[in-house]
Scaffold this active site. Structure first.
Site, PDB file in Angstrom:
ATOM      1  N   GLN A   1      -5.133  -0.377  -4.601  1.00  0.00           N
ATOM      2  CA  GLN A   1      -5.747  -1.513  -5.299  1.00  0.00           C
ATOM      3  C   GLN A   1      -6.515  -1.099  -6.552  1.00  0.00           C
ATOM      4  O   GLN A   1      -6.458  -1.773  -7.575  1.00  0.00           O
ATOM      5  CB  GLN A   1      -6.656  -2.290  -4.334  1.00  0.00           C
TER       6      GLN A   1
ATOM      7  N   CYS B   1      -2.767  -2.895   6.236  1.00  0.00           N
ATOM      8  CA  CYS B   1      -2.979  -1.602   6.908  1.00  0.00           C
ATOM      9  C   CYS B   1      -4.394  -1.502   7.469  1.00  0.00           C
ATOM     10  O   CYS B   1      -4.685  -0.629   8.272  1.00  0.00           O
ATOM     11  CB  CYS B   1      -2.644  -0.429   5.997  1.00  0.00           C
TER      12      CYS B   1
ATOM     13  N   HIS C   1      -5.751  -6.214   3.111  1.00  0.00           N
ATOM     14  CA  HIS C   1      -4.816  -5.108   3.342  1.00  0.00           C
ATOM     15  C   HIS C   1      -4.320  -5.142   4.778  1.00  0.00           C
ATOM     16  O   HIS C   1      -5.118  -5.024   5.703  1.00  0.00           O
ATOM     17  CB  HIS C   1      -5.517  -3.769   3.088  1.00  0.00           C
TER      18      HIS C   1
ATOM     19  N   CYS D   1       0.842  -1.185   0.000  1.00  0.00           N
ATOM     20  CA  CYS D   1       0.000   0.000   0.000  1.00  0.00           C
ATOM     21  C   CYS D   1       0.885   1.245   0.000  1.00  0.00           C
ATOM     22  O   CYS D   1       1.800   1.364   0.806  1.00  0.00           O
ATOM     23  CB  CYS D   1      -0.876  -0.057   1.249  1.00  0.00           C
ATOM     24  N   GLU D   2       0.606   2.153  -0.938  1.00  0.00           N
ATOM     25  CA  GLU D   2       1.476   3.327  -1.057  1.00  0.00           C
ATOM     26  C   GLU D   2       1.227   4.346   0.059  1.00  0.00           C
ATOM     27  O   GLU D   2       1.983   5.298   0.208  1.00  0.00           O
ATOM     28  CB  GLU D   2       1.304   3.997  -2.424  1.00  0.00           C
TER      29      GLU D   2
HETATM   30 ZN   LIG Z   1      -2.711   1.552   3.595  1.00  0.00          ZN
END
Ligand SMILES: [Zn+2]
Length: 237
Positions: free
Chosen positions: A168, A198, A196, A127-128
């Site tokens: 995504q 995060c 994810h 995840c950026e």
């Molecule tokens: Zn994230």
């Protein structure tokens, strides 16, 4: 939450206040992407991989030191260089278009005109917004316009775009659009089903939710074709 308030307050006190920073902060929290293309600087590939690794390592070392870790410890000593190599040579090597897999097309000799579905392609990306992993399955389909591609190339393409800091929605669209270009057809579908970290390991700590994104081009916008694709991949399986 408290941290964010502090940040906002600091920014507001600054006389050179930049409201876009506040919006960008919100956008990252909500996991929204700003465009389909990965935001890259014009000088992104001026430095070689080796130069980037050498430049990243001391920065990562500094982060560890600020966290209070003792870099003289044998177990930690090699970590900054190890992380720098992993970033440049593995996790984020798909940032560089030079690493795009070669995509050889073949004539569709069998005249197979139905959809071809490659399902359950495993992918791992990061995840950026938080630089922690999200991963899952990609399902890809196309209807040949007269050209076909080796099946493993579909996996390679998913892998290539996964090896970037990602969102995504963008990952799904990048794969879809690249396939349209390579296969010279609009008739491409992509669905991605991911967990994810995060979301599950921090933040709301929701361990059971998945995120599903899709891309439907050309004939796949037709409800019947879309349903056929969804039936083939049957993501509840
Ligand atoms: Zn994230």
């Amino acid at each position: 939450m408290k941290q964010k308030e502090t940040l906002s307050t600091t920014l507001l006190k600054d006389e050179h206040i930049d409201l876009s920073n506040l919006l960008i902060e919100e956008m990252g929290d909500e996991h929204k992407a700003s465009s389909v293309d990965t935001p890259l600087r014009a000088d992104a590939f001026d430095a070689t991989d080796e130069e980037k690794i050498a430049a990243i390592a001391p920065h990562f070392k500094a982060i560890m030191e600020i966290l209070g870790m003792d870099l003289l410890d044998d177990s930690l000593r090699g970590t900054p260089l190890r992380v720098a190599k992993m970033y440049v040579k593995e996790l984020f090597q798909g940032l560089n278009p030079a690493n795009m897999p070669s995509m050889t097309l073949f004539e569709n000799k069998f005249q197979y005109n139905e959809m071809l579905v490659e399902k359950n392609i495993n992918f791992y990306t990061n995840c950026e917004h938080h630089f922690v992993p999200f991963f899952g399955k990609a399902h890809v389909a196309y209807i040949s316009s007269g050209k076909v591609i080796g099946l493993s190339k579909l996996n390679r393409l998913v892998e290539y775009f996964s090896k970037r800091p990602q969102v995504q929605e963008r990952l799904t669209m990048q794969i879809g659009k690249a396939l349209q270009t390579v296969l010279q057809t609009q008739d491409v579908a992509v669905m991605m089903d991911a967990k994810h970290l995060c979301v599950s390991s921090r933040g709301v700590k929701d361990d059971s939710s998945n995120t599903i994104t899709s891309f439907f081009g050309g004939k796949f916008q037709d409800e019947q074709k879309k349903m056929e694709f969804l039936k083939y991949i049957d993501i509840n399986e």
